[in-house]
Design an enzyme around this catalytic site. Structure first.
Site, PDB file in Angstrom:
ATOM      1  N   ASP A  47       0.756  -1.157  -0.035  1.00  0.00           N
ATOM      2  CA  ASP A  47       0.148  -0.085   0.051  1.00  0.00           C
ATOM      3  C   ASP A  47       0.995   1.128  -0.019  1.00  0.00           C
ATOM      4  O   ASP A  47       1.828   1.408   0.762  1.00  0.00           O
ATOM      5  CB  ASP A  47      -0.969   0.196   1.219  1.00  0.00           C
ATOM      6  CG  ASP A  47      -2.058  -1.003   1.231  1.00  0.00           C
ATOM      7  OD1 ASP A  47      -2.013  -1.641   0.368  1.00  0.00           O
ATOM      8  OD2 ASP A  47      -2.563  -1.358   2.202  1.00  0.00           O
ATOM      9  N   LYS A  99      -6.429  -7.335   0.764  1.00  0.00           N
ATOM     10  CA  LYS A  99      -7.194  -7.904   1.477  1.00  0.00           C
ATOM     11  C   LYS A  99      -6.865  -9.053   2.085  1.00  0.00           C
ATOM     12  O   LYS A  99      -7.363  -9.571   3.170  1.00  0.00           O
ATOM     13  CB  LYS A  99      -8.802  -7.713   0.984  1.00  0.00           C
ATOM     14  CG  LYS A  99      -9.235  -6.428   0.887  1.00  0.00           C
ATOM     15  CD  LYS A  99     -10.836  -6.379   0.748  1.00  0.00           C
ATOM     16  CE  LYS A  99     -11.164  -4.973   1.067  1.00  0.00           C
ATOM     17  NZ  LYS A  99     -11.037  -4.441   2.536  1.00  0.00           N
ATOM     18  N   ASN A 154      -3.941  -8.758   4.617  1.00  0.00           N
ATOM     19  CA  ASN A 154      -4.765  -8.301   5.797  1.00  0.00           C
ATOM     20  C   ASN A 154      -5.335  -9.075   6.809  1.00  0.00           C
ATOM     21  O   ASN A 154      -5.108  -8.959   7.961  1.00  0.00           O
ATOM     22  CB  ASN A 154      -5.392  -6.943   5.420  1.00  0.00           C
ATOM     23  CG  ASN A 154      -4.724  -5.909   4.673  1.00  0.00           C
ATOM     24  OD1 ASN A 154      -3.553  -5.947   4.654  1.00  0.00           O
ATOM     25  ND2 ASN A 154      -5.167  -4.973   4.260  1.00  0.00           N
ATOM     26  N   ASN A 192     -19.927  -4.629   3.845  1.00  0.00           N
ATOM     27  CA  ASN A 192     -20.387  -3.465   4.281  1.00  0.00           C
ATOM     28  C   ASN A 192     -21.835  -3.012   3.651  1.00  0.00           C
ATOM     29  O   ASN A 192     -22.262  -3.631   2.814  1.00  0.00           O
ATOM     30  CB  ASN A 192     -19.373  -2.427   4.191  1.00  0.00           C
ATOM     31  CG  ASN A 192     -19.063  -2.191   2.952  1.00  0.00           C
ATOM     32  OD1 ASN A 192     -19.980  -2.200   1.862  1.00  0.00           O
ATOM     33  ND2 ASN A 192     -17.827  -1.415   2.661  1.00  0.00           N
ATOM     34  N   LEU A 243     -21.302  -2.108   9.691  1.00  0.00           N
ATOM     35  CA  LEU A 243     -21.971  -0.555   9.617  1.00  0.00           C
ATOM     36  C   LEU A 243     -21.291   0.496  10.193  1.00  0.00           C
ATOM     37  O   LEU A 243     -21.633   1.599  10.632  1.00  0.00           O
ATOM     38  CB  LEU A 243     -23.106  -0.678  10.689  1.00  0.00           C
ATOM     39  CG  LEU A 243     -24.372  -1.691  10.329  1.00  0.00           C
ATOM     40  CD1 LEU A 243     -25.149  -1.925  11.472  1.00  0.00           C
ATOM     41  CD2 LEU A 243     -24.943  -1.601   9.117  1.00  0.00           C
ATOM     42  N   GLY A 244     -19.839   0.459   9.995  1.00  0.00           N
ATOM     43  CA  GLY A 244     -18.997   1.232  10.575  1.00  0.00           C
ATOM     44  C   GLY A 244     -18.856   1.678  11.945  1.00  0.00           C
ATOM     45  O   GLY A 244     -19.112   0.803  12.701  1.00  0.00           O
ATOM     46  N   ASP A 262     -10.974  -5.026   7.335  1.00  0.00           N
ATOM     47  CA  ASP A 262     -10.135  -6.252   7.369  1.00  0.00           C
ATOM     48  C   ASP A 262     -10.061  -6.738   8.860  1.00  0.00           C
ATOM     49  O   ASP A 262      -9.969  -8.042   9.126  1.00  0.00           O
ATOM     50  CB  ASP A 262      -8.766  -5.997   6.478  1.00  0.00           C
ATOM     51  CG  ASP A 262      -8.759  -5.865   5.168  1.00  0.00           C
ATOM     52  OD1 ASP A 262      -9.850  -6.376   4.507  1.00  0.00           O
ATOM     53  OD2 ASP A 262      -8.128  -5.157   4.460  1.00  0.00           O
ATOM     54  N   SER A 317      -1.919  -1.054  11.629  1.00  0.00           N
ATOM     55  CA  SER A 317      -3.062  -0.753  12.523  1.00  0.00           C
ATOM     56  C   SER A 317      -3.705  -2.049  12.986  1.00  0.00           C
ATOM     57  O   SER A 317      -4.603  -1.902  13.900  1.00  0.00           O
ATOM     58  CB  SER A 317      -4.123  -0.027  11.635  1.00  0.00           C
ATOM     59  OG  SER A 317      -4.644  -0.583  10.692  1.00  0.00           O
TER      60      SER A 317
END
Length: 302
Positions: free
Chosen positions: A11, A38, A41, A179, A215-216, A246, A285
């Site tokens: 990335d 993906k 990850n 999502n 849903l974030g 991910d 992360s």
């Protein structure tokens, strides 16, 4: 054990105040070069949650290949079946704006030559987990899912990005993870509509599979085996949302592999996804099991 069949990239992440319009150049404040993809990850996310993970992917012969696998190798993901093909390793060009939203352009490179036949060298048992995504050939992904079905594995498809898929491919899937935007694209094919919860329920019924919708910041909802499970999100001030989905999928898969209930798997996924928003880059992360469990205990302790 979890077997992940999917993409591995490097990335290239640049931070900007806002995304450029067509034909416009904007200047970023800094940039990060990090491993991603993906498939990779999610393999790393599951491994950091304590699962035994085997990754099936493909890198090129360029200078990015070692970097693409560095985190997986360090964290103990089994890489014995990763193919090396002549040419470029996959790259993702990512911009992150001042609201921590991202835009991504993928250059598949070696990912475009990944073959499901590589799975034949992997020894698996019934009820092991096979995890696939939408970043490599869906023809090969369908073959991978059929391979897993023949061996009695639990098969998870994270349809990200939401590429077109056949009914035959979906017939090999146990649990579909999407999502909200991806849910809408899949739901259209069966006429499912309404809220995310309603569309997920209709989709699960029409296709005869489990459906999990992220849903974030609002968390996630799952319709799996007739059970409805919902978890709220965990409040954070996001730095970069790139790896959040991910992180959710890897943690969810690891929980299922450990025979934890769906409700618990959804909650673990939400916690992992929230933590992944606190650092820049995808793989850097991804949280550890200890970090996720610490977040899960904080509400009870407060």
């Amino acid at each position: 054990m979890i077997v992940v069949f999917g993409s591995v990239n490097v990335d290239l992440v640049a931070r900007v105040d806002r995304f450029p319009h067509a034909g416009e150049t904007v200047t970023g404040s800094d940039h990060v070069v990090a491993a991603g993809g993906k498939g990779a990850n999610q393999a790393l996310a599951a491994r950091r949650m304590g699962a035994d993970v085997t990754f099936i992917g493909a890198t090129g012969t360029d200078a990015f290949a070692d970097l693409a696998l560095a985190h997986l190798r360090r964290d103990g993901v089994d890489l014995r079946h990763v193919a090396v093909v002549e040419g470029a390793t996959g790259l993702a060009f990512i911009t992150v704006d001042g609201y921590a939203e991202n835009q991504i352009v993928l250059s598949p490179g070696a990912n475009g030559r990944l073959k499901a036949a590589a799975l034949d060298a992997v020894a698996v048992k019934p009820n092991d987990v096979l995890l696939v995504q939408g970043e490599v050939s869906m023809t090969e992904t369908e073959k991978a899912l059929a391979w897993g079905r023949e061996r009695g594995m639990r098969r998870l498809l994270n349809l990200a990005p939401a590429v077109p898929v056949s009914s035959r491919l979906l017939s090999h899937v146990d649990i579909l993870i999407v999502n909200e935007a991806e849910l809408r694209q899949v739901a259209e094919r069966v006429g499912a509509s309404g809220s995310a919860a309603s569309a997920a329920e209709q989709l699960a019924s029409e296709l005869g599979l489990g459906v999990v919708v992220t849903l974030g910041a609002l968390g996630a909802i799952a319709h799996v085996d007739g059970e409805v499970a919902r978890s709220p999100g965990f409040p954070v001030t996001p730095v970069d949302t790139t790896g959040a989905g991910d992180a959710f999928v890897g943690a969810f898969a690891a929980a299922l592999d450990a025979s934890r209930p769906v409700m618990e798997a959804v909650r673990l996924g939400c916690a992992a996804g929230s933590l992944a928003c606190l650092k820049a880059g995808a793989q850097p992360s991804l949280p550890t099991r200890q970090e996720v469990e610490r977040v899960l205990t904080e509400p009870a302790a407060s």
